[in-house]
Every structure is written in C-alpha cells, then in structure tokens.
Scaffold this active site. Sequence first.
Site, short mmCIF file in Angstrom:
data_model
loop_
_atom_site.label_atom_id
_atom_site.label_comp_id
_atom_site.label_asym_id
_atom_site.label_seq_id
_atom_site.Cartn_x
_atom_site.Cartn_y
_atom_site.Cartn_z
N GLY A 37 0.82 -1.21 0.00
CA GLY A 37 0.00 0.00 0.00
C GLY A 37 0.85 1.25 0.00
N HIS A 43 4.38 2.22 -8.03
CA HIS A 43 3.44 1.09 -8.05
C HIS A 43 2.56 1.15 -9.31
CE1 HIS A 43 4.05 1.49 -3.55
NE2 HIS A 43 4.34 0.23 -3.75
N GLN A 67 8.04 -9.17 7.95
CA GLN A 67 9.26 -8.73 7.27
C GLN A 67 9.87 -7.49 7.94
OE1 GLN A 67 6.96 -8.02 3.47
NE2 GLN A 67 8.41 -6.34 3.25
N GLY A 153 9.06 -4.56 -8.11
CA GLY A 153 9.89 -3.45 -8.55
C GLY A 153 11.37 -3.77 -8.46
N GLU A 154 12.13 -3.31 -9.46
CA GLU A 154 13.59 -3.47 -9.43
C GLU A 154 14.21 -2.56 -8.38
OE1 GLU A 154 15.22 -2.91 -13.32
OE2 GLU A 154 14.35 -4.78 -14.07
N GLN A 159 15.38 -8.09 -3.18
CA GLN A 159 14.09 -8.75 -2.94
C GLN A 159 13.60 -9.47 -4.19
OE1 GLN A 159 10.50 -7.07 -0.80
NE2 GLN A 159 9.92 -6.52 -2.86
#
Length: 283
Positions: A37, A43, A67, A153-154, A159
Amino acid sequence: MPSRPQTPRFTDLAALRAQVALWRASGARVVLVPTMGALHRGHLALIAHARTLGERVVASIFVNPTQFGPGEDFARYPRDAAADLALLAQTGTDAAWMPEAATMYPPGFSTRIAVGGLADGLCGPFRPGHFSGVATVVVKLLNQVGPDVAVFGEKDFQQLRVIQQAAADLDHAVVIRGGPTVREADGLALSSRNRYLEPAEREVAPRLHAVLSQVAAEALAGAATAPVIARGLAALEAAGFAVQYLAVCDAGTLAPVARVAGPARVLAAAHLGRTRLIDNVAV
Ligand code: PAF
C-alpha cells in the site's frame, strides 16, 4: 465525464479465488502486483507493466508484519486504504486483494520460508529475518491469488532476486518479472518511505542515486570496483548519509565483483536521519 469504476476490494479468500477462477475459465492470464500500500507512481508503473503481461491485474495490499524487525517502522508504515483504492481505480486494476492480518497469519500459524544465498548479503545482515518474512508472505500471496505472472519493482533488486529464487526452488509455476524503478526528476527513487524524509533530508536524498550512477559509470568503464566504491562511500558520508553498504555485484548471484565483466548492479542502503533508503542501478 463518466467516473471510473471502483476496483473491487476482496478481503475474503474464497471470494477472491472464485473471481480468479472465473477469469481463468474465460482464458484470461492473471497478473499479481504485490504491494504494502501507500501507493505511488512507482506502483502504478508496475501495474501498467502488469497490464501488458495479462488480461486481469490483481494488486495486493498488505503491510506484512513478518518482514519488519524490532525497532523498524511497521507501526508507522503509512496506511491509507481509501487513497490506495482511488489510485487503483485510475489504473483500471481488476481486483484489490486486501487481506486482514488474521487471514494471513491466523492463530497457530507456524511456517516460515528460510532463504539463504541471495538473501545473505547486502540488506540481509542489517535486516535479520526480513527476506524470510518477504518470501513467506509472497509465496502465500502467490498461492492465494494463483497468478500466471507476478511483478515486483527493481527498486528492491535483492528482494526481486530472492523471490525469483524462492519461486524457482519451490517449483512455483508463476513467472516473476521485474519492473523498472520510477524516479523523481532529481533522481530519487520513489518509495513509500520517502515521506519520512525531513525537508533538508529530501534535498540531500538524490545524492544516493547520483553516487550510484557515478560508481556504475566508472565500473562500466573497466575500473577496479574497490577504489570506486571507497570514493562513493566517502561522497555519501560527506553528504550526510550513514551508509550500511555500497556494493557492485553480479546481477544474477549478487556476489560482489572486483571488476565488471557481465551484467552487474550497484546497490546501496543508507540512512538519512531516521529514514532508511535503498537504491540500485544497472551497470
Ligand atoms: O516490496 C514490497 O512492497 C513488499 O516487500 C512485498 C513484496 C509486497 C511483500 O510484503
């Protein structure tokens, strides 16, 4: 002008699965964009990318407690469901999966995915348990939604690689895709955490990208990475960053490289005041 249709919001897993099953039965490919969010243009770019990969796009919104470490920003992480849903409606997202914490982690929940290798370096030592929490929640989201493709996302490059590895290791049929980082005009990578920055820190924050770009340019030109990194570290510290790491790594293994000889990434994490920023650029 006709108003845009609202994005249907699902909080019940059975209802979400029934909807996805209907789409699949009609032959649609389903693409998932997992988020926590506090949506921003980064996003929205991922959702636009997702739209090119399938006919139905599901965005999940869940601030995942597992996390965040002790003392991290779980409690103050920005949450604004109404604003997020308004943005999702603008993008034509087909469904918002917004599970309650009790749906994700009901009493008795006791399973965690252990991640190693790619998760051990870079952010790993500074955020113990973080990538295990990410992998656990992402695999749950993949199992819940059952997408053909999931987009990350890069900006969070480590991640992305950890998730790609976890999906492959666990034989998940999903295809994991990265979406490019979206930046402010001054180079600062968009992040939900940028709103924590004080005005003076916001002025300094784009230096992170500038230094990463400089390191990448020198590494690409064939320089040994150690002295280039040392200069980059000094520049960041002089600008007021408390640097956790600055590294030039193989883009696949994330192992540090002494000299660039193939696809590589320059990655860094640093605090500006109370705000932890991460960024990376391709070499
Ligand atoms: O990148 C994020 O927003 C989160 O780490 C993710 C992938 C949604 C898992 O909670």
